[in-house]
Motif scaffolding. Structure first.
Motif, PDB file in Angstrom:
ATOM      1  N   PRO A  37       1.918 -21.907  -2.352  1.00 48.14           N
ATOM      2  CA  PRO A  37       1.526 -21.244  -3.600  1.00 48.14           C
ATOM      3  C   PRO A  37       0.195 -20.505  -3.401  1.00 48.14           C
ATOM      4  CG  PRO A  37       2.022 -23.583  -3.950  1.00 48.14           C
ATOM      5  CD  PRO A  37       1.953 -23.372  -2.469  1.00 48.14           C
ATOM      6  N   VAL A  79      11.469 -21.789  -3.855  1.00 55.89           N
ATOM      7  CA  VAL A  79      10.879 -22.868  -4.645  1.00 55.89           C
ATOM      8  C   VAL A  79       9.628 -22.371  -5.368  1.00 55.89           C
ATOM      9  CG1 VAL A  79       9.704 -25.102  -4.520  1.00 55.89           C
ATOM     10  CG2 VAL A  79      11.825 -24.732  -3.233  1.00 55.89           C
ATOM     11  N   ASN A  80       8.783 -21.664  -4.640  1.00 54.86           N
ATOM     12  CA  ASN A  80       7.529 -21.185  -5.253  1.00 54.86           C
ATOM     13  C   ASN A  80       7.761 -20.097  -6.283  1.00 54.86           C
ATOM     14  OD1 ASN A  80       5.954 -22.955  -3.734  1.00 54.86           O
ATOM     15  ND2 ASN A  80       5.850 -21.535  -2.001  1.00 54.86           N
ATOM     16  N   ASP A  81       8.942 -19.452  -6.226  1.00 53.78           N
ATOM     17  CA  ASP A  81       9.315 -18.480  -7.263  1.00 53.78           C
ATOM     18  C   ASP A  81      10.091 -19.128  -8.399  1.00 53.78           C
ATOM     19  OD1 ASP A  81       8.131 -16.393  -5.916  1.00 53.78           O
ATOM     20  OD2 ASP A  81       9.976 -15.727  -4.935  1.00 53.78           O
ATOM     21  N   ASP A  82      10.139 -20.480  -8.387  1.00 52.50           N
ATOM     22  CA  ASP A  82      10.867 -21.248  -9.414  1.00 52.50           C
ATOM     23  C   ASP A  82      12.364 -20.950  -9.417  1.00 52.50           C
ATOM     24  OD1 ASP A  82       8.585 -22.628 -10.404  1.00 52.50           O
ATOM     25  OD2 ASP A  82       8.013 -20.827 -11.530  1.00 52.50           O
ATOM     26  N   ASP A  83      12.895 -20.612  -8.255  1.00 52.87           N
ATOM     27  CA  ASP A  83      14.335 -20.363  -8.125  1.00 52.87           C
ATOM     28  C   ASP A  83      14.942 -21.509  -7.316  1.00 52.87           C
ATOM     29  OD1 ASP A  83      16.893 -19.398  -7.971  1.00 52.87           O
ATOM     30  OD2 ASP A  83      16.333 -17.439  -7.150  1.00 52.87           O
ATOM     31  N   LEU A  84      15.058 -22.665  -7.969  1.00 49.41           N
ATOM     32  CA  LEU A  84      15.541 -23.854  -7.275  1.00 49.41           C
ATOM     33  C   LEU A  84      16.981 -23.688  -6.810  1.00 49.41           C
ATOM     34  CD1 LEU A  84      15.070 -26.728  -6.307  1.00 49.41           C
ATOM     35  CD2 LEU A  84      15.718 -27.539  -8.594  1.00 49.41           C
ATOM     36  N   LEU A 239       8.886 -30.911  -4.464  1.00 53.63           N
ATOM     37  CA  LEU A 239       9.440 -30.600  -5.795  1.00 53.63           C
ATOM     38  C   LEU A 239       8.887 -31.559  -6.842  1.00 53.63           C
ATOM     39  CD1 LEU A 239      13.171 -29.905  -4.839  1.00 53.63           C
ATOM     40  CD2 LEU A 239      11.474 -28.231  -5.558  1.00 53.63           C
ATOM     41  N   ARG A 242       5.382 -30.559  -7.680  1.00 55.69           N
ATOM     42  CA  ARG A 242       5.337 -29.389  -8.575  1.00 55.69           C
ATOM     43  C   ARG A 242       5.617 -29.788 -10.022  1.00 55.69           C
ATOM     44  NH1 ARG A 242       5.789 -24.171  -6.952  1.00 55.69           N
ATOM     45  NH2 ARG A 242       7.251 -23.725  -8.650  1.00 55.69           N
TER      46      ARG A 242
END
Length: 243
Positions: A37, A79-84, A239, A242
């Motif tokens: 991040p 993951v860091n783009d919130d696209d799990l 995860l 986060r």
């Protein structure tokens, strides 16, 4: 390592780098690549990292051995783009590839066992030092001559031509390659997948050196599977961090 990993406590790039034997520039590069991040900044403009960044770096380093650097990078970016969903899709794709690699390995091992079991009848099937023509080899394998011609076009078999008649002549190495290809085709493998393997058998001078290579191949497949487990554990920890 002396790291204070409370969520709000700042870590320097060198604090993360030392833990994994990296350079501070590598840590900065990972941040710029989206693997970590975005870092906070001090009033003087220096990067500061937190427990979250430490968890991200641990996850990435753990993912690389099982998934490779490009896929591990893509997973962390997702993951860091919130696209799990995308991250999990990439993980799934790597597992599918590993499954396919394992199936290929098992098919090759079965093919080699088939050749060994048929070795006793090979001598009886020989047609002398001149080799065998296409019809005879096709009959031995239970395929059509057209099939052998297709295998030749794909580079799977490389018969010589009789100087007088121009007919294809298959020596024992050709017959061995054809039997191995036949076993793999029965396992559902495509000619373009088989041809590189046959080339390796030719380079090795037979299947015996390949058997030793298969042991190494199996060890590497198993090691990759275990690495994927380790990577998944660290990814799950990230995860959770986060939230």
């Amino acid at each position: 390592m002396g790291e204070k990993l409370q969520r709000g406590h700042g870590l320097r790039p060198i604090d993360l780098a030392r833990r994994h034997g990296l350079s501070t520039q590598a840590v900065r590069n990972y941040e710029e690549a989206g693997i970590l991040p975005a870092a906070g900044r001090t009033p003087h403009g220096y990067r500061t990292y937190t427990r979250l960044h430490a968890a991200a770096l641990r996850a990435f380093v753990a993912l690389v051995p099982g998934h490779g650097h490009p896929t591990a990078t893509a997973i962390m970016r997702a993951v860091n783009d919130d696209d799990l969903d995308e991250a999990l899709r990439l993980v799934d794709e790597s597992h599918v590839q590993l499954r396919d690699d394992r199936r290929t390995l098992e098919a090759v091992e079965r093919a080699l066992r088939g050749l060994e079991q048929g070795a006793g009848s090979e001598a009886d099937a020989r047609s002398g030092p001149a080799g065998r023509f296409i019809g005879r080899l096709a009959a031995e394998l239970g395929v059509r001559p057209a099939t052998l011609r297709a295998w030749e076009r794909a580079g799977v078999v490389r018969p010589r031509r009789d100087a007088r008649t121009g007919y294809r002549v298959y020596d024992e190495a050709d017959a061995r390659d054809a039997r191995l290809a036949h076993q793999l085709r029965r396992g559902g493998y495509l000619l373009e997948q088989i041809a590189p393997l046959i080339a390796r058998v030719r380079e090795a001078g037979g299947t015996e050196p390949l058997a030793a290579a298969l042991l190494d191949w199996r060890a590497r497949v198993s090691a990759r599977g275990r690495a994927m487990l380790s990577g998944s554990a660290e990814l799950e920890a990230y995860l959770r961090e986060r939230g």
